[in-house]
Structures are given as C-alpha cells and as structure tokens.
Design a protein around this motif. Sequence first.
Motif, PDB file in Angstrom:
ATOM      1  N   THR A 251       0.858  -1.183   0.000  1.00  0.00           N
ATOM      2  CA  THR A 251       0.000   0.000   0.000  1.00  0.00           C
ATOM      3  C   THR A 251       0.896   1.236   0.000  1.00  0.00           C
ATOM      4  N   PHE A 252       0.610   2.152  -0.881  1.00  0.00           N
ATOM      5  CA  PHE A 252       1.436   3.340  -1.085  1.00  0.00           C
ATOM      6  C   PHE A 252       0.614   4.581  -0.752  1.00  0.00           C
ATOM      7  N   PHE A 253       1.208   5.509   0.006  1.00  0.00           N
ATOM      8  CA  PHE A 253       0.552   6.754   0.388  1.00  0.00           C
ATOM      9  C   PHE A 253       1.316   7.932  -0.218  1.00  0.00           C
ATOM     10  N   SER A 254       0.586   8.857  -0.800  1.00  0.00           N
ATOM     11  CA  SER A 254       1.146  10.142  -1.210  1.00  0.00           C
ATOM     12  C   SER A 254       0.028  11.166  -1.110  1.00  0.00           C
ATOM     13  N   HIS A 255       0.393  12.436  -1.124  1.00  0.00           N
ATOM     14  CA  HIS A 255      -0.650  13.456  -0.980  1.00  0.00           C
ATOM     15  C   HIS A 255      -1.511  13.547  -2.230  1.00  0.00           C
ATOM     16  N   GLU A 256      -0.877  13.554  -3.401  1.00  0.00           N
ATOM     17  CA  GLU A 256      -1.636  13.687  -4.645  1.00  0.00           C
ATOM     18  C   GLU A 256      -2.075  12.334  -5.188  1.00  0.00           C
ATOM     19  N   PRO A 257      -3.314  12.239  -5.686  1.00  0.00           N
ATOM     20  CA  PRO A 257      -3.740  11.010  -6.371  1.00  0.00           C
ATOM     21  C   PRO A 257      -3.089  10.909  -7.746  1.00  0.00           C
ATOM     22  N   ILE A 258      -3.221   9.758  -8.360  1.00  0.00           N
ATOM     23  CA  ILE A 258      -2.635   9.515  -9.675  1.00  0.00           C
ATOM     24  C   ILE A 258      -3.045  10.584 -10.682  1.00  0.00           C
ATOM     25  N   PHE A 259      -4.318  11.020 -10.619  1.00  0.00           N
ATOM     26  CA  PHE A 259      -4.826  11.941 -11.626  1.00  0.00           C
ATOM     27  C   PHE A 259      -4.324  13.368 -11.454  1.00  0.00           C
ATOM     28  N   SER A 260      -3.537  13.623 -10.388  1.00  0.00           N
ATOM     29  CA  SER A 260      -2.945  14.946 -10.220  1.00  0.00           C
ATOM     30  C   SER A 260      -1.452  14.961 -10.512  1.00  0.00           C
ATOM     31  N   LEU A 261      -0.846  13.794 -10.754  1.00  0.00           N
ATOM     32  CA  LEU A 261       0.584  13.758 -11.021  1.00  0.00           C
ATOM     33  C   LEU A 261       0.911  14.433 -12.352  1.00  0.00           C
ATOM     34  N   SER A 262       2.067  15.094 -12.390  1.00  0.00           N
ATOM     35  CA  SER A 262       2.522  15.701 -13.634  1.00  0.00           C
ATOM     36  C   SER A 262       2.863  14.598 -14.638  1.00  0.00           C
ATOM     37  N   ARG A 263       2.715  14.910 -15.901  1.00  0.00           N
ATOM     38  CA  ARG A 263       3.016  13.929 -16.946  1.00  0.00           C
ATOM     39  C   ARG A 263       4.519  14.000 -17.235  1.00  0.00           C
ATOM     40  N   THR A 264       5.290  13.254 -16.439  1.00  0.00           N
ATOM     41  CA  THR A 264       6.744  13.225 -16.573  1.00  0.00           C
ATOM     42  C   THR A 264       7.208  11.775 -16.658  1.00  0.00           C
ATOM     43  N   ASP A 265       8.475  11.588 -17.005  1.00  0.00           N
ATOM     44  CA  ASP A 265       9.026  10.245 -17.096  1.00  0.00           C
ATOM     45  C   ASP A 265       8.994   9.548 -15.738  1.00  0.00           C
ATOM     46  N   ASN A 266       9.329  10.288 -14.675  1.00  0.00           N
ATOM     47  CA  ASN A 266       9.310   9.685 -13.338  1.00  0.00           C
ATOM     48  C   ASN A 266       7.909   9.245 -12.950  1.00  0.00           C
ATOM     49  N   SER A 267       6.912  10.063 -13.280  1.00  0.00           N
ATOM     50  CA  SER A 267       5.525   9.688 -12.958  1.00  0.00           C
ATOM     51  C   SER A 267       5.095   8.472 -13.766  1.00  0.00           C
ATOM     52  N   GLU A 268       5.487   8.422 -15.019  1.00  0.00           N
ATOM     53  CA  GLU A 268       5.152   7.270 -15.857  1.00  0.00           C
ATOM     54  C   GLU A 268       5.763   5.992 -15.268  1.00  0.00           C
ATOM     55  N   GLN A 269       7.021   6.089 -14.816  1.00  0.00           N
ATOM     56  CA  GLN A 269       7.664   4.924 -14.215  1.00  0.00           C
ATOM     57  C   GLN A 269       6.960   4.520 -12.922  1.00  0.00           C
ATOM     58  N   LEU A 270       6.567   5.522 -12.127  1.00  0.00           N
ATOM     59  CA  LEU A 270       5.873   5.221 -10.871  1.00  0.00           C
ATOM     60  C   LEU A 270       4.558   4.494 -11.132  1.00  0.00           C
ATOM     61  N   VAL A 271       3.772   4.988 -12.080  1.00  0.00           N
ATOM     62  CA  VAL A 271       2.482   4.359 -12.389  1.00  0.00           C
ATOM     63  C   VAL A 271       2.681   2.932 -12.876  1.00  0.00           C
ATOM     64  N   GLN A 272       3.730   2.698 -13.658  1.00  0.00           N
ATOM     65  CA  GLN A 272       3.994   1.344 -14.138  1.00  0.00           C
ATOM     66  C   GLN A 272       4.363   0.421 -12.983  1.00  0.00           C
ATOM     67  N   ILE A 273       5.176   0.927 -12.041  1.00  0.00           N
ATOM     68  CA  ILE A 273       5.517   0.136 -10.853  1.00  0.00           C
ATOM     69  C   ILE A 273       4.266  -0.178 -10.047  1.00  0.00           C
ATOM     70  N   LEU A 274       3.403   0.819  -9.897  1.00  0.00           N
ATOM     71  CA  LEU A 274       2.148   0.600  -9.184  1.00  0.00           C
ATOM     72  C   LEU A 274       1.321  -0.495  -9.857  1.00  0.00           C
ATOM     73  N   SER A 275       1.196  -0.395 -11.165  1.00  0.00           N
ATOM     74  CA  SER A 275       0.367  -1.351 -11.904  1.00  0.00           C
ATOM     75  C   SER A 275       0.901  -2.772 -11.796  1.00  0.00           C
ATOM     76  N   ASN A 276       2.213  -2.901 -11.736  1.00  0.00           N
ATOM     77  CA  ASN A 276       2.828  -4.230 -11.723  1.00  0.00           C
ATOM     78  C   ASN A 276       2.902  -4.851 -10.339  1.00  0.00           C
ATOM     79  N   THR A 277       3.030  -4.031  -9.285  1.00  0.00           N
ATOM     80  CA  THR A 277       3.384  -4.586  -7.976  1.00  0.00           C
ATOM     81  C   THR A 277       2.500  -4.153  -6.825  1.00  0.00           C
ATOM     82  N   PHE A 278       1.724  -3.089  -6.952  1.00  0.00           N
ATOM     83  CA  PHE A 278       1.031  -2.531  -5.799  1.00  0.00           C
ATOM     84  C   PHE A 278      -0.417  -3.006  -5.706  1.00  0.00           C
ATOM     85  N   SER A 279      -0.929  -2.980  -4.477  1.00  0.00           N
ATOM     86  CA  SER A 279      -2.324  -3.346  -4.227  1.00  0.00           C
ATOM     87  C   SER A 279      -3.213  -2.119  -4.042  1.00  0.00           C
TER      88      SER A 279
END
Length: 525
Positions: A251-279
């Motif tokens: 389980t991952f906590f951050s202040h901003e939800p996915i739909f508020s993240l900036s469209r950057t390479d780091n955010s894209e990598q984070l979302v992919q990690i979430l999709s592959n490994t997170f609940s």
Amino acid sequence: MTGLVFSENVSTKGFVYILEENNSVPFSDGYVSNGSTFTKIEENGYYSIPRSEDGFVFLVIPDGYRCSEWYVKDKEEHNFILEPYEEKGVFVVVSDIHYADDPDDFSDALPDREMIDNPDHYMKKLKEMLTGISPDFIICNGDMIADTANVEDEIAYRWANKVKSYLDISDIPTFYVVGNHEIEKKKDNPIVIYQDVFGPDYYSFNYLGNHFIILNSHNVVNGSLQYEIDSTQLDWLKQDIENISQEVPITFFSHEPIFSLSRTDNSEQLVQILSNTFSNHISGHWHTTRTFFKEPFLELTCGAVCGGWWEGDSAYGDAYGFTLFELHRGKIDYAYIKIDEYPSVWFDLKNTETPLSGMEYLRIVVFPNTSESISVLLNDMSYLCDVFSRQMSYWTEYYIFINFATCTDGINKIGIKLGDQLYSKEVYVKNNPVTMKTIKTNSQAFVGLDVLLSDCINTGQSGKTYIFNDGSDVFMTTLEKCVTLPFEVTKNQKYSIFGIYRDSEVVADPMRIIVSEGLVHEKIE
C-alpha cells in the motif's frame, strides 16, 4: 529537489533490539535505510549506514512491532528499540487539515480563503475520536497547515507543531506525508520546516502482513513545482520493493492522487511500478473520499479534515472528517467519518454516476457500529427493498437496492430510519441527458458525482481550463495534470463532457475531467 548527497566517512551505526520483559534481544530480520540505500541488519542486531545530506536514517519497522524512535537525524549512534505489539487491523488517515490558529494569518496564507469555522474546535474533537478508536496508527496524508510559503517561518513552525500536538496521542504512532502546502519553492530545501517538525519525507514500514510506503510526490525543478517523485526516491522505491516477498501486498501513500501527477518520465515509471506490484494507493489533496478504480490497484482519495478550507463542506460535498480503515486478509475496507456528527452517517455515492436511473446498489455507513436494523425511505415514503448489512469492527454497513425507474425526473430523496433518527440524501433522477443549468439548480444532488453533458460548444480556453456552453448555461472545465487530449479543442466546436461535478458556488470550474476520454469531440451534422 536534487538527489541525496553523502558525507564522506559520516555514518550512523547502532543496534536493533527487541524489548521483551525488560530484556533486550538482538533483531536481525530487517533493514535500515538512509533514503537512498538499504542495509541489512546483522545477526547480532548491528547496523551501519552512511548518512545522506539531510541526515535521516530510519528503520523499516517489521510486522508485529512498534518503535517509538524509528528515525534519527544527524546522529552517529542510535539503537532502535522494538516493542512487540498485537495489531488490530485498524488504521486512520487524516488529510488536508490546513491548520491555522488565527483567521488573519490564515487569509495571508490562503488569500482566496476565509476561515469561518474554528479549526481548534474540530481538532480537539478529532483527537477525542481517535483516542476512542485507538487505531494501530494514524497517517497524516499531507497539507497539515494552511500554507508554508505565504507566511513567516515562525508562524509555519507554530502551526506545524500544533498539528503534531493534536495528533500526539498516547500509544498511537502517527506517520506524516508531505503535502503541496508544505513546499517552499524558493528555499534551497523546500521541505525544511516539514523535516524539522515531522521527520523524513519518504520511508516504509511493515504492518499485518502488508508493506506500507510513504512517498513525497513533490519535486521542485528550477523553481517550479512538479507533482512527481524525484529520481532518488524512484531508485529507493525499486530497492524497497526488491527487499520484500512478491506475495506481500503493498500500500502506497502520497498526498496527490494519480490523476494529479505531472506527466513526466518519473511519474510514468511510478504508475507502471504501481500497476505491476502494488495493491493500493491512498491519497488526499482533492478534499473528497472516492474510489477512482480498483484494478490494477485500488486508487482511493480521502476527504479533508478541513472540508472546504474551514468554510464548510468541500467543493465535492464532503463535511469535516477523516477516513477509517480496516484491514482483513490483505483486503482494505474504509469508511468516511464525520467529525461533528454522532452517529456519523455516510451515504457512499461518490462512485455512482448521476443522474441516476434504473436499479442502483448503494452503500450507507454508520459509525459507531450498531446492531439496529434500518428502514428505507424514498421521497419520505416507506420503500420495501432488500437490505444487507455487514458489521465491521467500528462501523456498520448497509447495502440497499433501489429502482429509480419508478421515480419522477428531478430531485428525489433517499432516507434511512435508524432508531428514532432519520438521515437522508438528495439525488437526481433523469432518463434523458442532463444539462448544466439543471445541475447547478440542483447542485446538492450532483456535487461530487460523475455527470455526462452533451452538445457543449467550446467558447474559449485558458491553459487547461476550457469554457463551454451546453445551451442551458456557460461553465468552465478543468483537465487534471495527467490528462492529455488526443485532439485539439477548437472554438465553436461541439463536445461531450464526462467528469466530476464540483459545487459551482464554491469553485469557478465546476467540471473536473480526470481521464482523456472525459472530453469527446462530437461531429456537427
């Protein structure tokens, strides 16, 4: 923010012990981190790790234990002492407190806001409620104070320490998350006040067979704030995940939800990690409680303690409150609890499209839990339907089926009778497409819900905010940061809009689009 820098030959070392009946037993099954790397604790409990520039070193707290001093800063030696703890499977998220102790200072911090209700009144009640619930821990999910950047440091420190005093509850650990209102873009260290008061800005711990990760979703690049994790965090996150079994839910906590993240390479990598490994991903920022989706991971944002900036309910219709969680066999259940209502009755409608039509399956939450049955009312008349109930540790859930096809178009009222008390929620029923004028006229029934508008003509644009006229009214629509439209919005062209409606009396842009498919170009015949 830049990557962490390490001071040559400067490290923190010590031992990790389990305190059992006044005896200290070495603990070796775990890790200590400095925010960049991890070190495995040795068999005799010893660890040694270089200190990064910010000086933090923290223990990844293991399952079944608490640690009162789980992080240190700028220490050459420190022993982490673990105390066995029987986990109940209950935790709380408080988010978006935006605390201030003076209305004038509050307005200086947030020039477009006015403090109407007294935060101290609600924070005292919040502390009483949390003390009574006695969760395993509290997560304060960002935006603890009104704002850091627009007030003197002395005021910001005072507010931050006051929040910490309210959430300093005996035998209940509190973990903090950085919010965008804790960021000072002009400082060399944009989160210096946060770190001085609340500790490290990202870290992880284990709990009841789960792994919890807190991240800082703010990166200052050349004086500009981007909603993303920086590259150092990204590398640290990958290492953290490698240290745990693939069977462990994350389980991952951050202040901003996915739909508020900036469209950057780091955010894209984070979302992919979430999709592959997170609940699960649990956030705040939007001042509302709703589930955006459940697969490939649960995306949930939590309502705000301050509601609508201490002016009343949020733009999404959420009252002052917090989110209570129960964890059962890796599955997370949640309920939004209102601070100033007893019992707290929450109609969980945020994941329902509006206007309603046909058969709907609705959830109603009552806190604290009750053994009483409910009777259902529709438009103040008794409504015979199946009612399913589920007893949680701290609340009761009621599930009801209502056939709205039997209702007349327009405002309808769902009600439940609990003992002698009646609780109700207005909803809007319509079988034909809805108009913005209808929505604004009946705002209380639409706020916070998904709506579809057709035949909307674009009349202008400013950045990611567009002006439309659907023939009944003029309104503004805002695209979330992550939304990239597959076409150019052209003036005088016609569009269909699907998004979340926010109270037009509170915000200038009542429609919020969270996915690219929320705006569709219609062909003009």
